[in-house]
Write a protein that holds these residues in place. Sequence first.
Motif, PDB file in Angstrom:
ATOM      1  N   CYS A 241      -7.307  -0.377  -0.115  1.00  0.00           N
ATOM      2  CA  CYS A 241      -6.563  -0.917  -1.258  1.00  0.00           C
ATOM      3  C   CYS A 241      -7.449  -1.024  -2.486  1.00  0.00           C
ATOM      4  O   CYS A 241      -7.045  -0.666  -3.600  1.00  0.00           O
ATOM      5  CB  CYS A 241      -5.996  -2.296  -0.917  1.00  0.00           C
ATOM      6  N   LYS A 242      -8.656  -1.545  -2.282  1.00  0.00           N
ATOM      7  CA  LYS A 242      -9.586  -1.691  -3.411  1.00  0.00           C
ATOM      8  C   LYS A 242      -9.955  -0.336  -3.984  1.00  0.00           C
ATOM      9  O   LYS A 242      -9.960  -0.138  -5.209  1.00  0.00           O
ATOM     10  CB  LYS A 242     -10.837  -2.431  -2.950  1.00  0.00           C
ATOM     11  N   LYS A 243     -10.277   0.614  -3.098  1.00  0.00           N
ATOM     12  CA  LYS A 243     -10.680   1.939  -3.549  1.00  0.00           C
ATOM     13  C   LYS A 243      -9.566   2.638  -4.310  1.00  0.00           C
ATOM     14  O   LYS A 243      -9.785   3.168  -5.413  1.00  0.00           O
ATOM     15  CB  LYS A 243     -11.106   2.797  -2.354  1.00  0.00           C
TER      16      LYS A 243
ATOM     17  N   GLU B 225      -4.190  -5.633  -1.985  1.00  0.00           N
ATOM     18  CA  GLU B 225      -5.458  -6.361  -1.885  1.00  0.00           C
ATOM     19  C   GLU B 225      -5.231  -7.858  -1.742  1.00  0.00           C
ATOM     20  O   GLU B 225      -5.888  -8.533  -0.930  1.00  0.00           O
ATOM     21  CB  GLU B 225      -6.305  -6.070  -3.130  1.00  0.00           C
TER      22      GLU B 225
ATOM     23  N   ASN C 143      -6.261  -9.848   1.748  1.00  0.00           N
ATOM     24  CA  ASN C 143      -7.204 -10.970   1.678  1.00  0.00           C
ATOM     25  C   ASN C 143      -6.611 -12.214   2.322  1.00  0.00           C
ATOM     26  O   ASN C 143      -7.304 -12.952   3.033  1.00  0.00           O
ATOM     27  CB  ASN C 143      -7.580 -11.262   0.224  1.00  0.00           C
TER      28      ASN C 143
ATOM     29  N   TYR D 181       0.836  -1.201   0.000  1.00  0.00           N
ATOM     30  CA  TYR D 181       0.000   0.000   0.000  1.00  0.00           C
ATOM     31  C   TYR D 181       0.876   1.258   0.000  1.00  0.00           C
ATOM     32  O   TYR D 181       0.631   2.201  -0.750  1.00  0.00           O
ATOM     33  CB  TYR D 181      -0.916  -0.001   1.214  1.00  0.00           C
TER      34      TYR D 181
ATOM     35  N   LEU E  91      -8.002  -3.340   3.522  1.00  0.00           N
ATOM     36  CA  LEU E  91      -8.507  -3.999   2.325  1.00  0.00           C
ATOM     37  C   LEU E  91      -9.433  -3.067   1.553  1.00  0.00           C
ATOM     38  O   LEU E  91      -9.362  -2.972   0.319  1.00  0.00           O
ATOM     39  CB  LEU E  91      -9.248  -5.281   2.718  1.00  0.00           C
ATOM     40  N   LYS E  92     -10.277  -2.360   2.276  1.00  0.00           N
ATOM     41  CA  LYS E  92     -11.196  -1.410   1.644  1.00  0.00           C
ATOM     42  C   LYS E  92     -10.423  -0.295   0.946  1.00  0.00           C
ATOM     43  O   LYS E  92     -10.736   0.088  -0.189  1.00  0.00           O
ATOM     44  CB  LYS E  92     -12.131  -0.835   2.705  1.00  0.00           C
TER      45      LYS E  92
ATOM     46  N   PHE F 199      -1.430  -1.242  -5.255  1.00  0.00           N
ATOM     47  CA  PHE F 199      -2.705  -1.526  -4.603  1.00  0.00           C
ATOM     48  C   PHE F 199      -3.237  -2.921  -4.912  1.00  0.00           C
ATOM     49  O   PHE F 199      -3.919  -3.527  -4.093  1.00  0.00           O
ATOM     50  CB  PHE F 199      -3.739  -0.466  -5.004  1.00  0.00           C
ATOM     51  N   GLU F 200      -2.931  -3.439  -6.109  1.00  0.00           N
ATOM     52  CA  GLU F 200      -3.385  -4.791  -6.437  1.00  0.00           C
ATOM     53  C   GLU F 200      -2.690  -5.822  -5.546  1.00  0.00           C
ATOM     54  O   GLU F 200      -3.294  -6.815  -5.127  1.00  0.00           O
ATOM     55  CB  GLU F 200      -3.158  -5.092  -7.925  1.00  0.00           C
TER      56      GLU F 200
ATOM     57  N   GLY G 114      -6.981   1.281  -5.720  1.00  0.00           N
ATOM     58  CA  GLY G 114      -6.665   0.545  -6.930  1.00  0.00           C
ATOM     59  C   GLY G 114      -7.590   0.911  -8.081  1.00  0.00           C
ATOM     60  O   GLY G 114      -7.154   1.121  -9.211  1.00  0.00           O
ATOM     61  N   VAL G 115      -8.885   1.019  -7.769  1.00  0.00           N
ATOM     62  CA  VAL G 115      -9.866   1.425  -8.780  1.00  0.00           C
ATOM     63  C   VAL G 115      -9.580   2.856  -9.246  1.00  0.00           C
ATOM     64  O   VAL G 115      -9.598   3.155 -10.449  1.00  0.00           O
ATOM     65  CB  VAL G 115     -11.300   1.315  -8.226  1.00  0.00           C
TER      66      VAL G 115
END
Length: 566
Positions: free
Chosen positions: A217-219, A189, A193, A180, A214-215, A185-186, A221-222
């Motif tokens: 990282c996903k945000k 995640e 996980n 992170y 985790l939240k 970010f991928e 990453g998008v």
Amino acid sequence: MSRFVHILVLLNFALNVSADKNDWFSTIAGMQNLIDVENNFLSTLESYIERMQMSLDKIKTFKDIMRKDVIPAVSDPEVYIGHPINQYALIKRFALKWSRVGDLLDGYSRKGNETRAQYHDAIKMLPNGDDMIGAAEAIARVQSYYSLNMDDLTNGSVKDVTSPSLLNSKDCFRIGKSAYTNRRFELCEIWMNKSLNLYVEQKEITRDNILSYLKECKKEGVNQTMNINAFLEDKETNEQESSTVGGTTTEQTDNEHSRMITTIEELSELTDKARICNGEWSVPKHVERNLKCYYYTNNGHPRLVLKPIKLEELWNYPHIVRLYDIALESEMEVIKELARPMLLRANGASSDGFGKIKYRISNTAWLDDKDSLSVKRLSQRLADVTGLTGRSELLQVANYGMAGHYIAHFDAMTREEEDYVKSLKDQHTELSNITEDDLFDEESNVGSADNETVGSTTQQPDDRNKNYEYGNTGQRIATALVYLSEVQMGGSTAFFYPKIVAEPIKGSAVFWYNLYPSGALDKRTLHAACPVLIGNKWASNKWFRELGHEFVRKCGVLQNAENRIF
């Protein structure tokens, strides 16, 4: 107390190898000495328990737990330290477990307090939190580059090579945090996980901690993906509007543009490098049929007529060849032993200035031909084979660290870099003494030896390679990269233009020209060091300069006349 004196002596030796007490992860040679130190720590605790003749149940319990971890390391240190999970576990034991021994010794007798004080003097020189960050980044790097199975990796298995150490939820959380921080970010995640899957109730982290990261990282990453796509779609339009209006962009816009370009280039390079390092591209048939292997004498050179060099062509344009058995076993061992006490963390330029860098994880040292007959003989042999008998740099020796690698780079400078160095030389500031080696992410160090005696080197100022400053001897005309150790997995040299890898075959050298005969940079020589997966990588570089080779490589009719070795 004498055993602690012995430990401190070992530490002084180990620090000479590690060079920087906070960078143990950056050199496997240094980490291997930690096994001896760790074993002596255990022996010290055993003697302490006997000497105190009192109930030390907590210390004994700690000792028994640690002994279980250390037994496989002591039984075969070289094999143990070659595995990335073992490397991570070793750093972790010193940074997070051995650091607690002092607390266990509190409350006991005066001797206990004395032992505790001596222990703390020693522990200051051993791996700490910074090393844990470097170790976490290394595990994330090998998993990403080599697409390692997460279940196998957390169970201590890397390509069927097993480790007695396992990665738990806290380890995965730590690795995810490092990803992170580095904006991968991928990867963040993936590791978060895995941390969630392995989670058991504990004090250090909670399930909410993991879910929160985790939240994020996903945000992020998008957002990163959307920003890159939008940037690429609008880039051409923005350039056209800017040229039509004739206005200037704000400094903030320029900075954002620069950051986005950097992000895209970094992600693109990581993808290409990973694919090349994994051997996803093979040499095309029409190229392979023209590549040859034969004995080479460089037009009947007297020393090579008696003992020709086995030469293998790896690629034709640019011409990249491997020279087999260029270094003898005895020479390689002497070179490594001479370099050990002089190894320093490889530095380079970054947004934070010049210093420690994450894009090159290795320690380096410089050896002169005068240091040893082994160094002199290797230099002479390379000159005989290549015909480059003019100016050359000292022999740079490198030992790679955990998942040790080096990003894509040229060994010679681009025109922009040349202009930059020249401009600095015109300034009457402390920067006017910058050398080409600063731009090539190297830090010079010096030692001297009158004969083959190992360990007779001494530390000298960092100006050993100063004579090779740009403008004195010209550019790096050619590179001879000599592999000084076997690497079980990984550690190859990736060439981006032909999309090939040169495996690190011990005793061999890979040779190529960095410049066209005209002196222009051959950008097809862009290359990188793949991360070491299993093993301990030692390599050396011999760089040949332009000065003295003016009549060896004459300019062709065309500026970019083909760049062949023979």
